[in-house]
Design an enzyme around this catalytic site. Structure first.
Site, PDB file in Angstrom:
ATOM      1  N   PRO A  24       0.801  -1.224   0.000  1.00  0.00           N
ATOM      2  CA  PRO A  24       0.000   0.000   0.000  1.00  0.00           C
ATOM      3  C   PRO A  24       0.837   1.279   0.000  1.00  0.00           C
ATOM      4  O   PRO A  24       2.028   1.254   0.289  1.00  0.00           O
ATOM      5  CB  PRO A  24      -0.770  -0.107   1.313  1.00  0.00           C
ATOM      6  CG  PRO A  24       0.178  -0.813   2.231  1.00  0.00           C
ATOM      7  CD  PRO A  24       0.925  -1.798   1.357  1.00  0.00           C
ATOM      8  N   GLU A  25       0.156   2.383  -0.263  1.00  0.00           N
ATOM      9  CA  GLU A  25       0.784   3.706  -0.268  1.00  0.00           C
ATOM     10  C   GLU A  25       1.267   4.107   1.126  1.00  0.00           C
ATOM     11  O   GLU A  25       2.332   4.687   1.279  1.00  0.00           O
ATOM     12  CB  GLU A  25      -0.241   4.731  -0.784  1.00  0.00           C
ATOM     13  CG  GLU A  25       0.204   6.175  -0.786  1.00  0.00           C
ATOM     14  CD  GLU A  25       1.237   6.497  -1.863  1.00  0.00           C
ATOM     15  OE1 GLU A  25       1.565   5.617  -2.681  1.00  0.00           O
ATOM     16  OE2 GLU A  25       1.718   7.641  -1.866  1.00  0.00           O
ATOM     17  N   ALA A  26       0.459   3.814   2.162  1.00  0.00           N
ATOM     18  CA  ALA A  26       0.851   4.191   3.522  1.00  0.00           C
ATOM     19  C   ALA A  26       0.338   3.146   4.501  1.00  0.00           C
ATOM     20  O   ALA A  26      -0.674   2.486   4.255  1.00  0.00           O
ATOM     21  CB  ALA A  26       0.300   5.570   3.881  1.00  0.00           C
ATOM     22  N   ASN A  78       4.392  13.361  -2.930  1.00  0.00           N
ATOM     23  CA  ASN A  78       3.355  12.489  -2.391  1.00  0.00           C
ATOM     24  C   ASN A  78       2.262  13.266  -1.694  1.00  0.00           C
ATOM     25  O   ASN A  78       2.153  13.217  -0.482  1.00  0.00           O
ATOM     26  CB  ASN A  78       3.982  11.483  -1.417  1.00  0.00           C
ATOM     27  CG  ASN A  78       2.934  10.536  -0.886  1.00  0.00           C
ATOM     28  OD1 ASN A  78       1.883  10.394  -1.508  1.00  0.00           O
ATOM     29  ND2 ASN A  78       3.202   9.924   0.230  1.00  0.00           N
TER      30      ASN A  78
END
Ligand SMILES: *[C@@H]1O[C@H](CO)[C@@H](O)[C@H](O)[C@H]1NC(C)=O
Ligand SMILES: *[C@@H]1O[C@H](CO)[C@@H](O)[C@H](O)[C@H]1NC(C)=O
Ligand SMILES: *[C@@H]1O[C@H](CO)[C@@H](O)[C@H](O)[C@H]1NC(C)=O
Ligand SMILES: *[C@@H]1O[C@H](CO)[C@@H](O)[C@H](O)[C@H]1NC(C)=O
Length: 546
Positions: free
Chosen positions: A362-364, A534
């Site tokens: 995932p992104e974060a 981001n």
């Protein structure tokens, strides 16, 4: 071919204070590597064919709507960013077409109106994608195409306008039509990720101005009193030269400033120890203050550190470059402690891929560490997140995957540094997941939810898919002597630059930890602009331990 004699010498070097080679000697590739490498070329081919059909000359392919978008000045970012990968993959016809295209780019103005998002005029993005892409293609093709250097000089001369008056720190954004810098507040990633590209431009043009501009910015940042030794704050004001706020992270907005400290030392072989020593100090501080081990799975991550001097137990795809960067620096400093922790960080980030339903990270994310604290958006951890955490040792806080490279980048370094085939298996697993979940009839798309095999797709193929993801995957499966980490330094967009033979020692002999010279002063500034690259990373909130 590495002989037994060379091997003995490398082992000897590894046991002294002298920098050893970065790559492991005698890496053996299994026959399956060839098949996986071909599968990566196939993905590149399909992605780029779709780009040619629906988006040629524009920045990004929109694979679902079979259209395009122009977030990077409309200069054809995907073509310039893909050039070094095409050369490395031996796609000669595509490379020739790209050289031809690049020779006609008009860098005198953005091809997108001013109303398009500010990111379209980013000094940082223009440097790492266009300037980096052109210079790397120029070097990889043995300087056969002088037009690539001419174009690099054209865009470099534009970027030089980001420094105003005697400011050390460049402005983050530029109106390319009027050469006017824009937006006062910048961050250390934007101001400190210019050295490799600008010094390579100076090397080939003979004009030292470019290198001097980039180096005065990074030198200024490295010399400012920081919130933690070696760990610069994220925000910086080009006008005053002061930090804005005191947020420390290895993630977006700060990341590649730290990355370039050691890479500049390596690419330039400078005798000024400031860069390697500041990098080592940042790593040393991170080990003492930011390193966390999760209560489930013993995953190792670097936490963030906020204005209130509190740890935030959050991680991001972007920050996951740190394993690879610590491997490179740990080998150059010949420091086994750093290499060992780096490999743990690589494992922690890989686990964010291994733990999801799609096998893609995932992104974060966030986690609960042995200090008992955890953080998360919404000031809470949901029952679902907790259940996920208890299985996987991390929980998802931003579920999308937008074709980012960092986890596979670090996996590539880990393979080249250790030769351990487990990293080949991880890369092969990612290739399978990409083919299974990202593939559309017209190119490859991102995912809205990496933990849902029925997830919807994201209608964008950013240029770093071509520049970074597919290059790092390809090179993981390729002959380890091709683009060796002992002969090239990658810029933060994965464009390799030719490096001179390594020096025997990087940084001050015996360890160059730099003590703080003055206390850090917290200056609350105007709110920072969306953190490039981001803008989606959620701002975590500190919650009391349960
Ligand atoms: C890419 O794929 C097309 C169609 O499948 C094929 O004709 C072409 O030869 C491939 N190109 C490369 C460089 O593999
Ligand atoms: C070197 O580059 C700078 C920045 O673009 C430019 O202002 C300067 O005129 C150049 N110097 C020479 C000798 O070309
Ligand atoms: C390696 O780096 C670590 C972290 O900064 C440090 O504690 C250690 O002393 C270093 N080891 C050597 C041999 O320099
Ligand atoms: C945990 O969080 C509390 C604030 O909620 C803070 O006082 C404490 O220092 C934190 N512990 C660590 C190890 O960060």
């Amino acid at each position: 071919m590495i002989t037994a004699g060379r091997l003995a010498i490398s082992l000897l070097l590894a046991s002294s204070a002298i920098a050893g080679p970065v790559q492991a000697p005698l890496i053996i590739l299994p026959p399956s590597a060839r098949t996986h490498r071909d599968a990566v070329v196939q993905i590149f081919n399909e992605s780029f064919s779709a780009y040619q059909q629906f988006a040629f000359g524009h920045d990004d392919l929109s694979p679902l709507s079979q259209s395009f978008s122009d977030g990077r000045n409309g200069w054809g970012a995907s073509i310039v960013d893909a050039m070094s990968t095409m050369h490395i993959m031996g796609l000669n016809d595509l490379f020739a077409q790209a050289v031809n295209f690049a020779s006609k780019i008009d860098f005198s103005k953005s091809q997108t109106p001013d109303t398009v998002r500010q990111g379209s005029r980013s000094v940082f993005e223009t440097t790492i994608r266009y300037l980096g892409g052109l210079l790397s293609a120029y070097e990889l093709s043995n300087q056969q195409f002088p037009i690539l250097l001419e174009k690099a000089k054209e865009v470099g001369d534009k970027l030089a306008f980001a420094w105003v008056g005697n400011n050390d720190i460049p402005f983050g954004f530029l109106d390319f039509s009027t050469n006017t810098p824009q937006i006062a507040t910048s961050n250390i990633a934007e101001a400190g990720t210019l050295s490799l590209e600008f010094e390579t431009l100076s090397k080939h043009t003979g004009n030292q101005t470019y290198a001097n501009l980039a180096l005065k910015s990074v030198t200024h940042i490295a010399n400012l009193p920081a919130p933690l030794p070696g760990l610069a704050a994220q925000g910086i004001d080009p006008a005053s030269g002061n930090f804005v706020g005191g947020f420390v992270t290895w993630g977006g907005g700060s990341d590649s400033y730290f990355e370039y400290l050691i890479k500049h030392a390596r690419l330039s072989n400078t005798n000024d120890n400031l860069f390697a020593d500041t990098w080592h100090t940042a790593v040393d501080s991170s080990i003492k203050t930011l390193l966390r081990t999760t209560t489930v799975g013993n995953n190792v991550f670097l936490a963030d550190f906020d204005d209130s001097r509190l740890i935030r137990h959050t991680g991001s795809h972007l920050a996951c470059f740190y394993g690879g960067n610590w491997l490179l620096g740990g080998r150059l400093l010949n420091n086994a402690t750093i290499v060992k922790i780096a490999l743990e960080l690589v494992d922690g980030c890989w686990n964010t891929y291994a733990g999801t339903a799609t096998g893609i990270g995932p992104e974060a994310f966030a986690y609960i560490s042995s200090d008992g604290n955890f953080t998360g958006p919404g000031n809470t951890i949901s029952p679902d997140q907790l259940a996920f955490y208890e299985k996987h040792g991390f929980y998802i806080t931003a579920s999308d995957y937008i074709l980012r490279p960092e986890v596979l980048e670090s996996n590539f370094y880990a393979f080249r540094v250790t030769g351990d085939p487990k990293y080949l298996n991880r890369a092969a697993s990612a290739v399978n997941s990409f083919n299974k979940f990202l593939k559309t009839p017209t190119g490859f798309a991102g995912l809205n939810d990496v933990n849902d095999v029925q997830t919807s797709l994201i209608d964008d193929t950013e240029s770093f898919w071509f520049a970074e993801v597919l290059k790092y995957l390809y090179l993981t499966f390729d002959d380890p002597n091709h683009i060796s980490l002992d002969k090239f330094v990658f810029n933060t967009e994965a464009h390799p630059f030719v490096a001179p033979p390594a020096k025997p020692v990087y940084g001050t002999v015996g360890g160059g930890i730099r003590p703080s010279t003055a206390p850090f002063t917290l200056r609350k500034g105007p709110p920072l602009p969306a953190i490039s690259p981001n803008p989606k990373l959620p701002k975590p909130i500190m919650v009391p331990p349960q």
